[in-house]
Design an enzyme around this catalytic site. Sequence first.
Site, PDB file in Angstrom:
ATOM      1  N   CYS A 382       7.863   9.571   7.739  1.00 43.45           N
ATOM      2  CA  CYS A 382       9.210  10.129   7.754  1.00 43.45           C
ATOM      3  C   CYS A 382       9.993   9.545   8.927  1.00 43.45           C
ATOM      4  CB  CYS A 382       9.147  11.649   7.742  1.00 43.45           C
ATOM      5  SG  CYS A 382      10.627  12.369   7.033  1.00 43.45           S
ATOM      6  N   HIS A 519       5.980  12.896   3.244  1.00 40.73           N
ATOM      7  CA  HIS A 519       4.882  13.417   4.069  1.00 40.73           C
ATOM      8  C   HIS A 519       3.587  13.449   3.265  1.00 40.73           C
ATOM      9  CE1 HIS A 519       7.088  14.859   7.643  1.00 40.73           C
ATOM     10  NE2 HIS A 519       8.101  14.992   6.800  1.00 40.73           N
ATOM     11  N   GLU A 521       0.649  13.721   4.246  1.00 38.20           N
ATOM     12  CA  GLU A 521      -0.393  14.601   4.805  1.00 38.20           C
ATOM     13  C   GLU A 521      -0.504  15.934   4.068  1.00 38.20           C
ATOM     14  OE1 GLU A 521       2.456  13.796   6.228  1.00 38.20           O
ATOM     15  OE2 GLU A 521       3.231  15.309   7.624  1.00 38.20           O
TER      16      GLU A 521
HETATM   17  N1  GLN Z   1      14.939  13.611  11.419  1.00 36.53           N
HETATM   18  C1  GLN Z   1      14.695  12.760  10.280  1.00 36.53           C
HETATM   19  C2  GLN Z   1      15.502  13.174   9.071  1.00 36.53           C
HETATM   20  O1  GLN Z   1      15.954  14.287   8.988  1.00 36.53           O
HETATM   21  C3  GLN Z   1      13.224  12.733   9.945  1.00 36.53           C
HETATM   22  C4  GLN Z   1      12.682  14.028   9.452  1.00 36.53           C
HETATM   23  C5  GLN Z   1      11.189  14.083   9.407  1.00 36.53           C
HETATM   24  O2  GLN Z   1      10.538  13.259  10.030  1.00 36.53           O
HETATM   25  N2  GLN Z   1      10.633  15.065   8.729  1.00 36.53           N
HETATM   26  O3  GLN Z   1      15.676  12.410   8.176  1.00 36.53           O
END
Ligand code: GLN
Length: 547
Positions: A382, A519, A521
């Site tokens: 992310c 994500h 995970e």
């Molecule tokens: N802050 C970034 C976004 O909102 C990444 C978010 C995250 O890593 N879950 O896109």
Amino acid sequence: MAYDTKFIFITGGVLSSLGKGLASAAIGALLESRGLSVTLQKLDPYINVDPGTMNPFQHGEVFVTDDGAETDLDLGHYERFTNAKLDQGNNFTTGKIYHSVITKERRGEYLGGTVQVIPHITDEIKRCIKVVANGIDIVIVEIGGTIGDIESLPFLEAIRQFRADVGKENVLYIHLTLVPFIATAGEVKTKPTQHSVKELRSIGIQPDILLCRTDRYLSKDIKSKISLFCNVSEDAVITAKDVDCIYEVPLVFNKEGLDNKIVEILHIWTRAPRLEAWEALVEKLKKPECSVTIAIVGKYTDLKESYKSLNEALYHGGFASNCKVNLMFVDSKNILAENVGQILSDADGILVPGGFGSRGIEGKILTAKYARENKVPYFGICLGMQVAVIEFARNIAGLPDAHSSEFDETTPHPVIYLMNEWYDNKTQTVQKRDETSDKGGTMRLGAYPCHIKKKTFAHEAYKNEDISERHRHRYEFNNAFKDQLEEKGLVISGASPGGELVEITEIKDHPWFLGCQFHPEFKSRPMDPHPLFRGFIKASLNQKKSG
Ligand code: GLN
């Protein structure tokens, strides 16, 4: 009304952090191993409508389900230990319960009646518990908080009433307590357990089974003492002994006779538990053939709970290579160009996890640069993908001011930006968002499909062209820079089926360098490690061997 479903309520006493979530998940695993279908639900006493806006420093990780619910991290344990399909119905908070009662009140649904905790809030709680019961043999409901907290009282009252509503034979109460060993006395003490059970009984709940968290097996004498004082049969006093590895918990409970006792009290006939897979797993992870060190360069490095699913997924990746994974947490705000090499010198692989906010962002970008240049396996999740793209744009594509508009609204090269309008395949609607949108409601959340390009690290890992992964972010890869970055060698190995949303980026001529916008995970299981974590750990292991 006759009930086919049985309900197990799990409460906690004495203090928090005794592992109620894990205990619930392990009970789910044991009952599944007997051929029963289970689901698990968490009822949280706090007022937030969901944990989505809560600080990971305070609350730990926010777990995300396929349907995009932002939930308590215990749902992660439930998914890792069982096959239950969880969604927004599996986690309710006081805030969510009150929200729906107040909404009904505003609509006039109470016909002028006085709306009260009993019966309106308690009825709503009971309704929410029944929501997940459809077609399921056993619903396991974990009540957050500790007995004695003011906030959890309505939940306890609701589960007290529940037994009368659905029949005594359909409800089981399990209470998790602490039996500490006091070194100066040289013995374990049962008094905290006695007090906790007394407190529970004062609100009308007599536990059927006690799970006693302790560092040693409880003797027959101690069990009989607890049994006498707490009015619980002796064989229902179960030692919940500390374990080295959480995946041993189902086996420890089984040895203590917990699943037998549960089916006996609930009058269920089942086959004997089949625990071979758990036994094999524990056996294997106790005898790793090698080890690998992974640096997690993030922000919430003081509180391990903040990266719960991530840590587990890394361990799972290790299970796939018979390898012990040592985690090295690094706070990215300490990373500078001068010390990055020294700080990360022991790492066989580097992972930059998800995150929000600008603190330590330059340290993360430097980390991606270090991994790229020194050919250390890199896994960006992310925000970790976003910083890898920013780094590539700055240092390879000749855009020195490149940034994410999350951190620099005026950058001339916003390679990561807020996509104001996009077509959402899942809801089949056009989604809009801008800087002024609500923080709670504008994220891309939950499962989205992704199409994978062949001959990439991603394809090598997934061995599949069509996958689905869970998201939780606001910002996206900016397609205006796509051609320019691809020309310089950035590989876009995964994207939404229409190609609009970039999901995975990689670089070539590197042992393993991959960033994903989702994500992964959240979907890794001990028995079925996630393909990307398998791939990353394997590459890190090779790195170690060759380095
Ligand atoms: N802050 C970034 C976004 O909102 C990444 C978010 C995250 O890593 N879950 O896109």
